[in-house]
Design a protein around this motif. Structure first.
Motif, mmCIF file in Angstrom:
data_model
loop_
_atom_site.group_PDB
_atom_site.id
_atom_site.type_symbol
_atom_site.label_atom_id
_atom_site.label_comp_id
_atom_site.label_asym_id
_atom_site.label_seq_id
_atom_site.Cartn_x
_atom_site.Cartn_y
_atom_site.Cartn_z
ATOM 1 N N LEU A 81 0.803 -1.102 0.091
ATOM 2 C CA LEU A 81 -0.177 -0.485 0.292
ATOM 3 C C LEU A 81 0.643 1.640 -0.173
ATOM 4 O O LEU A 81 0.724 1.696 -0.658
ATOM 5 C CB LEU A 81 -0.608 0.518 1.268
ATOM 6 C CG LEU A 81 -1.617 1.224 1.323
ATOM 7 C CD1 LEU A 81 -3.170 0.986 0.304
ATOM 8 C CD2 LEU A 81 -2.753 1.072 2.414
ATOM 9 N N VAL A 82 1.920 0.872 0.887
ATOM 10 C CA VAL A 82 2.862 1.810 0.787
ATOM 11 C C VAL A 82 3.812 2.547 -0.414
ATOM 12 O O VAL A 82 3.537 3.753 -0.727
ATOM 13 C CB VAL A 82 3.497 2.220 2.110
ATOM 14 C CG1 VAL A 82 4.904 3.232 1.972
ATOM 15 C CG2 VAL A 82 3.194 2.453 3.104
ATOM 16 N N THR A 83 3.933 1.323 -1.726
ATOM 17 C CA THR A 83 4.301 1.399 -2.461
ATOM 18 C C THR A 83 3.711 1.824 -3.559
ATOM 19 O O THR A 83 3.816 2.865 -4.394
ATOM 20 C CB THR A 83 4.696 0.501 -3.195
ATOM 21 O OG1 THR A 83 6.045 -0.200 -1.794
ATOM 22 C CG2 THR A 83 5.758 0.251 -3.965
ATOM 23 N N ALA A 84 2.371 1.646 -3.657
ATOM 24 C CA ALA A 84 1.319 2.520 -4.093
ATOM 25 C C ALA A 84 1.142 3.534 -3.906
ATOM 26 O O ALA A 84 1.027 4.335 -4.954
ATOM 27 C CB ALA A 84 0.223 2.198 -4.382
ATOM 28 N N ALA A 85 0.925 4.152 -2.877
ATOM 29 C CA ALA A 85 0.351 5.687 -2.265
ATOM 30 C C ALA A 85 1.961 6.320 -3.226
ATOM 31 O O ALA A 85 2.106 7.693 -2.858
ATOM 32 C CB ALA A 85 0.630 5.367 -0.930
ATOM 33 N N MET A 86 2.974 5.825 -2.729
ATOM 34 C CA MET A 86 4.350 6.826 -3.417
ATOM 35 C C MET A 86 4.041 7.124 -4.068
ATOM 36 O O MET A 86 4.929 7.942 -5.305
ATOM 37 C CB MET A 86 5.494 5.602 -2.839
ATOM 38 C CG MET A 86 6.352 5.697 -1.835
ATOM 39 S SD MET A 86 7.146 4.842 -1.683
ATOM 40 C CE MET A 86 8.224 4.662 -0.303
ATOM 41 N N LYS A 87 3.397 5.941 -5.683
ATOM 42 C CA LYS A 87 3.020 7.158 -6.862
ATOM 43 C C LYS A 87 2.319 8.043 -6.696
ATOM 44 O O LYS A 87 2.514 8.881 -8.023
ATOM 45 C CB LYS A 87 2.456 5.621 -7.767
ATOM 46 C CG LYS A 87 3.334 4.565 -7.711
ATOM 47 C CD LYS A 87 3.003 3.558 -8.206
ATOM 48 C CE LYS A 87 4.015 3.103 -8.321
ATOM 49 N NZ LYS A 87 3.795 1.179 -8.911
ATOM 50 N N ASP A 88 1.543 8.541 -6.020
ATOM 51 C CA ASP A 88 -0.187 9.788 -6.017
ATOM 52 C C ASP A 88 1.036 10.798 -5.597
ATOM 53 O O ASP A 88 1.235 10.906 -3.728
ATOM 54 C CB ASP A 88 -0.503 9.376 -5.276
ATOM 55 C CG ASP A 88 -1.943 9.778 -5.042
ATOM 56 O OD1 ASP A 88 -1.543 11.415 -5.428
ATOM 57 O OD2 ASP A 88 -3.174 10.170 -4.736
ATOM 58 N N PHE A 97 0.014 8.765 5.270
ATOM 59 C CA PHE A 97 1.118 7.670 4.252
ATOM 60 C C PHE A 97 2.694 7.643 5.249
ATOM 61 O O PHE A 97 3.530 7.243 5.239
ATOM 62 C CB PHE A 97 1.316 8.771 3.261
ATOM 63 C CG PHE A 97 2.898 8.018 2.223
ATOM 64 C CD1 PHE A 97 2.544 6.784 1.845
ATOM 65 C CD2 PHE A 97 4.857 8.747 2.179
ATOM 66 C CE1 PHE A 97 3.657 7.249 0.595
ATOM 67 C CE2 PHE A 97 5.319 8.434 1.519
ATOM 68 C CZ PHE A 97 5.314 7.221 1.027
ATOM 69 N N ALA A 98 2.791 9.698 5.975
ATOM 70 C CA ALA A 98 3.498 9.328 6.896
ATOM 71 C C ALA A 98 4.260 8.729 8.115
ATOM 72 O O ALA A 98 5.328 7.837 8.482
ATOM 73 C CB ALA A 98 4.444 11.218 7.326
ATOM 74 N N GLU A 99 3.209 8.218 8.509
ATOM 75 C CA GLU A 99 2.941 7.760 9.781
ATOM 76 C C GLU A 99 2.479 6.101 9.384
ATOM 77 O O GLU A 99 3.248 5.296 9.952
ATOM 78 C CB GLU A 99 1.107 7.967 10.573
ATOM 79 C CG GLU A 99 1.606 8.893 11.105
ATOM 80 C CD GLU A 99 -0.245 9.597 11.795
ATOM 81 O OE1 GLU A 99 -0.970 8.220 11.394
ATOM 82 O OE2 GLU A 99 -0.042 10.427 12.370
ATOM 83 N N ALA A 100 2.469 5.591 7.834
ATOM 84 C CA ALA A 100 2.434 4.366 7.259
ATOM 85 C C ALA A 100 4.262 3.988 7.489
ATOM 86 O O ALA A 100 4.916 2.934 7.670
ATOM 87 C CB ALA A 100 1.445 3.910 7.010
ATOM 88 N N LYS A 101 5.061 5.046 6.718
ATOM 89 C CA LYS A 101 5.689 4.715 6.154
ATOM 90 C C LYS A 101 7.091 4.177 7.717
ATOM 91 O O LYS A 101 7.965 3.197 7.833
ATOM 92 C CB LYS A 101 7.056 6.148 5.430
ATOM 93 C CG LYS A 101 6.644 6.080 4.167
ATOM 94 C CD LYS A 101 7.599 6.745 3.650
ATOM 95 C CE LYS A 101 8.848 6.658 3.052
ATOM 96 N NZ LYS A 101 9.993 7.425 2.611
ATOM 97 N N LYS A 102 6.509 5.216 8.797
ATOM 98 C CA LYS A 102 7.577 4.909 10.394
ATOM 99 C C LYS A 102 7.048 3.439 10.818
ATOM 100 O O LYS A 102 7.931 2.994 11.442
ATOM 101 C CB LYS A 102 6.681 6.391 11.220
ATOM 102 C CG LYS A 102 7.452 6.259 12.518
ATOM 103 C CD LYS A 102 7.262 7.698 13.174
ATOM 104 C CE LYS A 102 7.475 7.460 14.618
ATOM 105 N NZ LYS A 102 7.413 8.758 15.702
ATOM 106 N N ALA A 103 5.702 3.258 10.395
ATOM 107 C CA ALA A 103 5.340 2.519 10.789
ATOM 108 C C ALA A 103 6.269 0.936 10.409
ATOM 109 O O ALA A 103 6.270 -0.005 10.975
ATOM 110 C CB ALA A 103 3.792 1.458 10.969
ATOM 111 N N LEU A 104 6.031 0.822 9.067
ATOM 112 C CA LEU A 104 6.752 -0.138 8.258
ATOM 113 C C LEU A 104 8.176 -0.056 9.381
ATOM 114 O O LEU A 104 9.537 -0.611 9.307
ATOM 115 C CB LEU A 104 6.908 0.212 7.077
ATOM 116 C CG LEU A 104 6.128 -0.094 6.351
ATOM 117 C CD1 LEU A 104 6.129 -0.105 4.902
ATOM 118 C CD2 LEU A 104 5.487 -2.274 6.291
#
Length: 109
Positions: A81-88, A97-104
């Motif tokens: 999901l993060v990879t797909a969101a990077m394209k937008d 998005f920032a919180e999701a990356k931090k969680a990863l």
């Protein structure tokens, strides 16, 4: 909030919860092992208390692979999901998005 942002929040929360759960199971395993060792030293092998502690230790052993599998699946879903969101461009600037990356990053550490 867009549907993708909502999914980022949901998947991030799920992955963080499963990561914490996995760590808790590992800690529980260490405590159960120490308890079995202590009881064996005190009472020997035949006591009911020792057998019960061994049963709890075995249960802890069984939970770790299950929690690893669930965590791996949740992490992979979040990573995709993060990879797909990077394209937008707009989505990749969002708080979700920032919180999701931090969680990863936290889970991968």
């Amino acid at each position: 909030m867009s549907p993708t942002q909502r999914q980022l929040v949901i998947k991030s929360g799920s992955a963080k919860r499963l990561h914490k759960e996995h760590i808790d199971y590992q800690d529980e395993l260490g405590v159960a092992k120490a308890k079995v060792d202590e009881l064996v030293a005190k009472h020997g092998e035949d006591e009911w208390e020792v057998k019960n502690a061994r049963r709890m230790l075995d249960e802890s052993h069984r939970m770790i692979p299950d929690s690893e599998e669930r965590l791996a699946k949740a992490t992979e879903e979040l990573r995709n999901l993060v990879t797909a969101a990077m394209k937008d461009p707009e989505l990749s600037q969002s708080t979700q998005f920032a919180e999701a990356k931090k969680a990863l990053e936290t889970i991968s550490a």
